[in-house]
Design a protein around this motif. Sequence first.
Motif, PDB file in Angstrom:
ATOM      1  N   ALA A   1       0.693  -1.349   0.022  1.00 46.94           N
ATOM      2  CA  ALA A   1      -0.048   0.115   0.162  1.00 46.94           C
ATOM      3  C   ALA A   1       0.818   1.259  -0.075  1.00 46.94           C
ATOM      4  N   LEU A   2       2.039   1.422   0.860  1.00 48.76           N
ATOM      5  CA  LEU A   2       2.750   2.466   0.818  1.00 48.76           C
ATOM      6  C   LEU A   2       3.608   2.516  -0.310  1.00 48.76           C
ATOM      7  N   LEU A   3       4.026   1.485  -1.058  1.00 48.78           N
ATOM      8  CA  LEU A   3       4.685   1.581  -2.359  1.00 48.78           C
ATOM      9  C   LEU A   3       3.774   2.295  -3.342  1.00 48.78           C
TER      10      LEU A   3
ATOM     11  N   GLU B   1      12.485   3.246  -5.591  1.00 47.76           N
ATOM     12  CA  GLU B   1      12.199   2.296  -6.765  1.00 47.76           C
ATOM     13  C   GLU B   1      11.469   2.912  -7.682  1.00 47.76           C
ATOM     14  N   GLY B   2      10.682   3.965  -7.435  1.00 50.96           N
ATOM     15  CA  GLY B   2      10.037   4.580  -8.507  1.00 50.96           C
ATOM     16  C   GLY B   2      10.984   5.591  -9.234  1.00 50.96           C
ATOM     17  N   GLY B   3      12.277   5.615  -9.216  1.00 47.66           N
ATOM     18  CA  GLY B   3      13.314   6.307  -9.641  1.00 47.66           C
ATOM     19  C   GLY B   3      13.732   7.823  -9.263  1.00 47.66           C
ATOM     20  N   ALA B   4      12.901   8.102  -8.028  1.00 51.09           N
ATOM     21  CA  ALA B   4      13.235   9.306  -7.682  1.00 51.09           C
ATOM     22  C   ALA B   4      14.032   9.309  -6.532  1.00 51.09           C
ATOM     23  N   LYS B   5      15.148  10.609  -6.236  1.00 52.20           N
ATOM     24  CA  LYS B   5      15.892  10.529  -5.244  1.00 52.20           C
ATOM     25  C   LYS B   5      15.371  11.107  -4.024  1.00 52.20           C
ATOM     26  N   VAL B   6      15.309  10.627  -2.923  1.00 48.60           N
ATOM     27  CA  VAL B   6      14.831  10.904  -1.564  1.00 48.60           C
ATOM     28  C   VAL B   6      15.847  11.550  -0.630  1.00 48.60           C
ATOM     29  N   THR B   7      15.682  12.675  -0.269  1.00 51.36           N
ATOM     30  CA  THR B   7      16.907  13.193   0.802  1.00 51.36           C
ATOM     31  C   THR B   7      15.876  13.544   2.220  1.00 51.36           C
ATOM     32  N   PHE B   8      16.314  12.654   3.103  1.00 51.60           N
ATOM     33  CA  PHE B   8      15.670  12.820   4.505  1.00 51.60           C
ATOM     34  C   PHE B   8      15.905  14.207   5.256  1.00 51.60           C
ATOM     35  N   LYS B   9      15.178  14.774   5.479  1.00 53.80           N
ATOM     36  CA  LYS B   9      15.377  16.073   6.103  1.00 53.80           C
ATOM     37  C   LYS B   9      15.307  16.145   7.807  1.00 53.80           C
ATOM     38  N   GLY B  10      14.568  15.492   8.203  1.00 50.14           N
ATOM     39  CA  GLY B  10      14.246  15.360   9.849  1.00 50.14           C
ATOM     40  C   GLY B  10      13.103  14.491  10.198  1.00 50.14           C
ATOM     41  N   GLU B  11      13.310  14.164  11.430  1.00 47.70           N
ATOM     42  CA  GLU B  11      11.949  13.485  12.157  1.00 47.70           C
ATOM     43  C   GLU B  11      11.710  14.136  13.519  1.00 47.70           C
TER      44      GLU B  11
ATOM     45  N   THR C   1      13.507  14.537  -5.730  1.00 45.81           N
ATOM     46  CA  THR C   1      14.000  14.932  -6.991  1.00 45.81           C
ATOM     47  C   THR C   1      13.620  13.717  -7.967  1.00 45.81           C
ATOM     48  N   ASN C   2      12.787  13.829  -8.701  1.00 47.55           N
ATOM     49  CA  ASN C   2      12.408  13.038  -9.546  1.00 47.55           C
ATOM     50  C   ASN C   2      13.170  12.325 -10.636  1.00 47.55           C
ATOM     51  N   SER C   3      14.339  13.111 -10.996  1.00 49.87           N
ATOM     52  CA  SER C   3      15.182  12.218 -11.788  1.00 49.87           C
ATOM     53  C   SER C   3      16.599  13.300 -11.729  1.00 49.87           C
ATOM     54  N   PRO C   4      17.803  12.356 -11.961  1.00 54.51           N
ATOM     55  CA  PRO C   4      18.946  13.094 -11.826  1.00 54.51           C
ATOM     56  C   PRO C   4      19.021  14.309 -12.970  1.00 54.51           C
ATOM     57  N   GLY C   5      19.604  15.446 -12.319  1.00 52.86           N
ATOM     58  CA  GLY C   5      19.794  16.429 -13.028  1.00 52.86           C
ATOM     59  C   GLY C   5      18.663  17.541 -12.982  1.00 52.86           C
TER      60      GLY C   5
ATOM     61  N   GLN D   1       9.240   3.182  12.580  1.00 50.18           N
ATOM     62  CA  GLN D   1      10.565   3.415  11.679  1.00 50.18           C
ATOM     63  C   GLN D   1      10.811   2.418  10.685  1.00 50.18           C
ATOM     64  N   SER D   2      10.222   1.056  10.856  1.00 53.71           N
ATOM     65  CA  SER D   2      10.453  -0.050   9.495  1.00 53.71           C
ATOM     66  C   SER D   2       9.523   0.528   8.659  1.00 53.71           C
ATOM     67  N   GLU D   3       8.469   1.022   8.878  1.00 56.96           N
ATOM     68  CA  GLU D   3       7.398   1.288   7.787  1.00 56.96           C
ATOM     69  C   GLU D   3       7.997   2.574   6.513  1.00 56.96           C
ATOM     70  N   PHE D   4       8.577   3.489   7.681  1.00 57.04           N
ATOM     71  CA  PHE D   4       9.298   4.597   6.751  1.00 57.04           C
ATOM     72  C   PHE D   4      10.538   4.235   6.070  1.00 57.04           C
ATOM     73  N   THR D   5      11.116   3.173   6.284  1.00 55.81           N
ATOM     74  CA  THR D   5      12.334   2.668   5.769  1.00 55.81           C
ATOM     75  C   THR D   5      11.514   2.239   4.192  1.00 55.81           C
ATOM     76  N   LYS D   6      10.563   1.220   4.464  1.00 57.21           N
ATOM     77  CA  LYS D   6       9.869   0.658   3.275  1.00 57.21           C
ATOM     78  C   LYS D   6       9.077   1.727   2.411  1.00 57.21           C
ATOM     79  N   PHE D   7       8.792   2.907   3.049  1.00 60.39           N
ATOM     80  CA  PHE D   7       8.008   4.038   2.181  1.00 60.39           C
ATOM     81  C   PHE D   7       9.299   4.633   1.267  1.00 60.39           C
ATOM     82  N   GLU D   8      10.410   4.878   1.811  1.00 60.35           N
ATOM     83  CA  GLU D   8      11.437   5.719   1.466  1.00 60.35           C
ATOM     84  C   GLU D   8      12.051   4.775   0.163  1.00 60.35           C
ATOM     85  N   GLY D   9      12.211   3.454   0.533  1.00 61.24           N
ATOM     86  CA  GLY D   9      12.549   2.559  -0.593  1.00 61.24           C
ATOM     87  C   GLY D   9      11.435   2.336  -1.525  1.00 61.24           C
ATOM     88  N   ALA D  10      10.300   2.520  -1.318  1.00 56.51           N
ATOM     89  CA  ALA D  10       9.226   2.683  -2.551  1.00 56.51           C
ATOM     90  C   ALA D  10       9.419   3.660  -3.473  1.00 56.51           C
ATOM     91  N   ILE D  11       9.689   4.894  -2.835  1.00 54.85           N
ATOM     92  CA  ILE D  11       9.892   6.269  -3.493  1.00 54.85           C
ATOM     93  C   ILE D  11      11.160   6.032  -4.519  1.00 54.85           C
TER      94      ILE D  11
END
Length: 185
Positions: free
Chosen positions: A7-9, A105-115, A133-137, A93-103
């Motif tokens: 669902a999170l993916l 996997e979709g080709g986007a770059k995810v930068t963690f800013k805080g919690e 960021t949705n794609s490099p560059g 914490q585990s769900e956030f890790t999966k969530f970040e991985g799903a993003i």
Amino acid sequence: MKTFRVALLVTALIGVAQTAQAQTALPADRSKAPLVKITDKALPFTVSLPKGWVGLDLKDGVAGVTIASQAQPPAALMRLLFIPKNGQAVNLQSEFTKFEGAIKEGGAKVTFKGEKAANYGGVSGLIRLYTITNSPGTAKANDLTMRVWFGNGAKNFYSFQLTVDSASFARMDTLFDKVLASVAF
């Protein structure tokens, strides 16, 4: 928690895709919309949402509310989602890790800013802030900022999200704070 991961993916990928077309800052008036209380028996919560925002059905199978500041990009996207836990334990914490991985996997770059820890309507949870960021560059002006609250309720797992172009984040975040403060379970 395969159910939550799938669902999170879908949620992560659709949420990012829907706002990825944001090219310029949103009009200021969308962030100042008055809130209107929403009560729907299909939802395990009540919430006040910005008047004039557009309801969306992303056809992702996740229950909840999805709204956009306007029908066409650039648009801010708010999602207030829930998934029944069916007696399963949830580790945020585990769900956030999966969530970040799903993003990612979709080709986007995810930068963690805080919690930080945050409770809404009596449900405890965690808020994370990301730049996507949705794609490099991709030009910095096209970066998205996503604020996500995961809540661990007695019966449901909650994912409340704001996704918006980074230039508009500060003012939309203020509105999102008001929406979150209105949530009652």
